[in-house]
Motif scaffolding. Structure first.
Motif, PDB file in Angstrom:
ATOM      1  N   ASP A 297       7.575  -6.859  -0.227  1.00  0.00           N
ATOM      2  CA  ASP A 297       7.896  -6.825  -1.914  1.00  0.00           C
ATOM      3  C   ASP A 297       6.172  -6.352  -2.487  1.00  0.00           C
ATOM      4  OD1 ASP A 297       9.093  -6.748  -4.704  1.00  0.00           O
ATOM      5  OD2 ASP A 297       7.410  -8.245  -4.830  1.00  0.00           O
ATOM      6  N   ALA A 298       5.354  -7.110  -2.029  1.00  0.00           N
ATOM      7  CA  ALA A 298       3.887  -7.081  -2.585  1.00  0.00           C
ATOM      8  C   ALA A 298       3.239  -5.775  -2.235  1.00  0.00           C
ATOM      9  CB  ALA A 298       3.200  -8.182  -2.273  1.00  0.00           C
ATOM     10  N   PHE A 299       3.508  -5.419  -0.860  1.00  0.00           N
ATOM     11  CA  PHE A 299       3.279  -4.113  -0.408  1.00  0.00           C
ATOM     12  C   PHE A 299       3.453  -3.026  -1.061  1.00  0.00           C
ATOM     13  CE2 PHE A 299       3.189  -0.362   2.179  1.00  0.00           C
ATOM     14  CZ  PHE A 299       1.972  -0.196   2.682  1.00  0.00           C
ATOM     15  N   ALA A 300       5.015  -2.991  -1.517  1.00  0.00           N
ATOM     16  CA  ALA A 300       5.507  -1.865  -1.954  1.00  0.00           C
ATOM     17  C   ALA A 300       4.944  -1.674  -3.582  1.00  0.00           C
ATOM     18  CB  ALA A 300       7.185  -2.135  -2.314  1.00  0.00           C
ATOM     19  N   ARG A 301       4.564  -2.876  -4.247  1.00  0.00           N
ATOM     20  CA  ARG A 301       4.001  -2.796  -5.471  1.00  0.00           C
ATOM     21  C   ARG A 301       2.513  -2.343  -5.149  1.00  0.00           C
ATOM     22  NH1 ARG A 301       5.432  -7.678  -6.494  1.00  0.00           N
ATOM     23  NH2 ARG A 301       7.610  -6.789  -7.461  1.00  0.00           N
ATOM     24  N   TRP A 302       1.936  -2.701  -4.324  1.00  0.00           N
ATOM     25  CA  TRP A 302       0.456  -2.071  -4.180  1.00  0.00           C
ATOM     26  C   TRP A 302       0.576  -0.721  -3.990  1.00  0.00           C
ATOM     27  CZ3 TRP A 302      -1.462  -0.195   0.884  1.00  0.00           C
ATOM     28  CH2 TRP A 302      -2.822  -0.018   0.563  1.00  0.00           C
ATOM     29  N   VAL A 303       1.492  -0.240  -3.233  1.00  0.00           N
ATOM     30  CA  VAL A 303       1.501   1.254  -3.269  1.00  0.00           C
ATOM     31  C   VAL A 303       2.278   2.195  -4.248  1.00  0.00           C
ATOM     32  CG1 VAL A 303       3.575   1.542  -1.523  1.00  0.00           C
ATOM     33  CG2 VAL A 303       1.293   2.791  -1.114  1.00  0.00           C
ATOM     34  N   GLY A 304       2.850   1.275  -5.256  1.00  0.00           N
ATOM     35  CA  GLY A 304       3.417   2.077  -6.327  1.00  0.00           C
ATOM     36  C   GLY A 304       4.865   2.590  -5.812  1.00  0.00           C
ATOM     37  N   LYS A 305       5.321   1.976  -4.947  1.00  0.00           N
ATOM     38  CA  LYS A 305       6.705   2.199  -4.528  1.00  0.00           C
ATOM     39  C   LYS A 305       7.757   0.885  -4.756  1.00  0.00           C
ATOM     40  CE  LYS A 305       5.404   6.239  -2.763  1.00  0.00           C
ATOM     41  NZ  LYS A 305       5.535   7.673  -3.621  1.00  0.00           N
ATOM     42  N   ARG A 306       8.887   0.862  -4.258  1.00  0.00           N
ATOM     43  CA  ARG A 306       9.798  -0.287  -3.979  1.00  0.00           C
ATOM     44  C   ARG A 306      10.560  -0.728  -2.855  1.00  0.00           C
ATOM     45  NH1 ARG A 306      14.914   1.631  -4.855  1.00  0.00           N
ATOM     46  NH2 ARG A 306      15.320   3.468  -5.887  1.00  0.00           N
ATOM     47  N   LEU A 307      11.091  -1.649  -2.494  1.00  0.00           N
ATOM     48  CA  LEU A 307      12.012  -1.486  -1.673  1.00  0.00           C
ATOM     49  C   LEU A 307      13.459  -0.919  -1.684  1.00  0.00           C
ATOM     50  CD1 LEU A 307      11.571  -5.187  -0.549  1.00  0.00           C
ATOM     51  CD2 LEU A 307      10.652  -3.119   0.467  1.00  0.00           C
ATOM     52  N   PRO A 308      14.129  -0.265  -1.005  1.00  0.00           N
ATOM     53  CA  PRO A 308      15.554   0.064  -1.320  1.00  0.00           C
ATOM     54  C   PRO A 308      16.464  -0.698  -1.448  1.00  0.00           C
ATOM     55  CG  PRO A 308      15.004   0.282   1.103  1.00  0.00           C
ATOM     56  CD  PRO A 308      13.674  -0.251   0.701  1.00  0.00           C
TER      57      PRO A 308
END
Ligand SMILES: [Fe+2]
Length: 425
Positions: A297-308
């Motif tokens: 979740d943190a990685f997704a926020r860092w890269v401006g995306k999200r988890l499916p």
């Protein structure tokens, strides 16, 4: 009228799955069988006895006339969590059991196998449809434990300062991949399993089929790689509170997380990771593995995306061939995929790493757990966990399907868990 499927139709599968469990024990020394390195890890001796108890308890004692249990106290030792079946030994103390010996546990397996083979030859049994179904449950249960055995063994081997290897496998060299973002229309879709064994085996938590509305979305063609995750680490990802959910940040601080589980710095300043083949350099192209939901979740926020969501994942996976790096490949480690399967579309949806989704593990609308004690198998865990999809490099290939729902707590990292990104269109 539906034709009745014979009992002996499951006997070859019974023998094959039971044998596979024992094959996975072949590289082990007697010293390896009884170690429990944390409460979540069960010793191999316990796993292989517990799956045997399952057949004895749910099938043989109920349906084989004259069956004699192997040992009257084994039910207490090897029941996992079935409150309606009887008492059970505390999970964190499974590694305290010096007896039965591993030799006695293999004798227990042989005793139950002989009885099961006899029962599965009784084509005229009044309860043959029930026995056939329960045998399928038992075999799928045993496959889950094959995966857990390998997962737990990795923890055991990694906790030994000698960093020993369970086996010695050379992983293929990999290349970086072309990323793309296949898009999906969304709309009103149906997910879930039909609930008919004629469509293949399923667990109750995959049912019933139900409607979900999805906005248009895109999925990353590949799971996030080790190389990409290192970029997050080098950008200070583990030190930035703004990227983490509150509970996640508390866990990062409390546990001192600085990298995925099983990673360690080499003397040369690079990264190595413990595998079932011992300590190996981190392959930058392989999917990142042993990360928690919190880290995904943190990685997704860092890269401006999200988890499916799990529905987005399932709709995208439906119709794809179930191909990938599975337990049968005997690597027991995720590898960098290539572009040869999936082409421009999605790759590595199955195998390699379980993929965290943004979906809490909860009941589908209209969900009904299995009747009787097996109703405790899945339903009672529908609280505080998240769904993972797709299977991993330690999942048997025949065990996985697009509707399959795995579930773990958001802080858990000892499973072969990674993730893929999504974005709304
Ligand atoms: Fe179990």
């Amino acid at each position: 009228m539906k034709p009745t499927l014979g009992l002996n139709s499951v006997q070859p599968a019974y023998l094959r799955v039971r044998r596979r469990t024992e094959t996975l024990c072949d590289p082990l020394e007697v010293d390896d069988f009884n170690i429990q390195t944390m409460p979540d890890v069960s010793p191999v001796k316990w796993h292989i006895a517990h799956v045997t108890w399952f057949f004895e308890t749910f099938i043989l004692t109920n349906y084989l006339d004259g069956y004699k249990v192997f040992h009257p106290r084994f039910a207490h030792l090897f029941n996992s969590y079935y409150e309606t079946v009887g008492t059970f030994h505390p999970r964190p103390e499974r590694g305290f059991l010096n007896r039965p010996t591993i030799k006695e546990v293999f004798a227990y397996r042989a005793h139950v196998d002989a009885a099961m083979v006899a029962l599965l030859e009784d084509e005229g049994h009044d309860d043959r449809e029930t026995i056939r179904f329960l045998t399928l449950v038992g075999l799928n249960h045993e496959q889950q434990h094959q995966e857990l055995m390998l997962t737990d063994l990795k923890h055991v081997f990694a906790n030994n300062p000698l960093r020993p290897a369970y086996h010695d496998v050379t992983l293929p060299s990999t290349t970086s991949k072309t990323h793309s973002w296949p898009s999906f229309d969304g709309g009103l879709v149906e997910i879930g399993h039909s609930g008919s064994l004629r469509d293949g085996y399923f667990y109750d938590n995959e049912t019933p089929v139900h409607k979900v509305y999805l906005e248009p979305y895109r999925l990353a063609s590949h799971p996030v790689s080790n190389g990409e995750f290192i970029e997050f680490m080098e950008d200070g990802g583990y030190g930035r509170s703004d990227l983490w959910l509150s509970e996640a940040w508390a866990t990062v601080r409390d546990q001192g997380w600085l990298a995925p589980f099983y990673w360690e710095k080499t003397e040369q300043g690079g990264w190595a990771q413990m595998t079932l083949s011992g300590l190996k350099p981190v392959d930058l192209n392989a999917p990142v593995c042993h990360v928690s939901f919190f880290e995904a979740d943190a990685f997704a926020r860092w890269v401006g995306k999200r988890l499916p969501s799990e529905a987005e994942w399932e709709v995208a996976a439906r119709g794809l061939p179930i191909e990938g790096n599975f337990q049968e490949d005997d690597r027991f480690n995720p590898i960098g995929g290539d572009d040869s399967y999936g082409g421009e579309g999605l790759t590595q949806m199955f195998g390699d790493v379980w993929e965290w989704t943004a979906s809490p593990y909860s009941a589908y609308p209209g969900f009904k757990p299995l009747g009787g004690s097996l109703g405790e198998y899945n339903g009672k865990f529908m609280c505080s966990q998240f769904v993972l999809r797709g299977g991993s490099c330690v999942t048997p290939k025949e065990h996985i399907r697009p509707t399959y729902r795995n579930f773990f707590y958001p802080k858990d990292r000892w499973q072969f868990s990674g993730f893929r990104l999504a974005e709304s269109v």
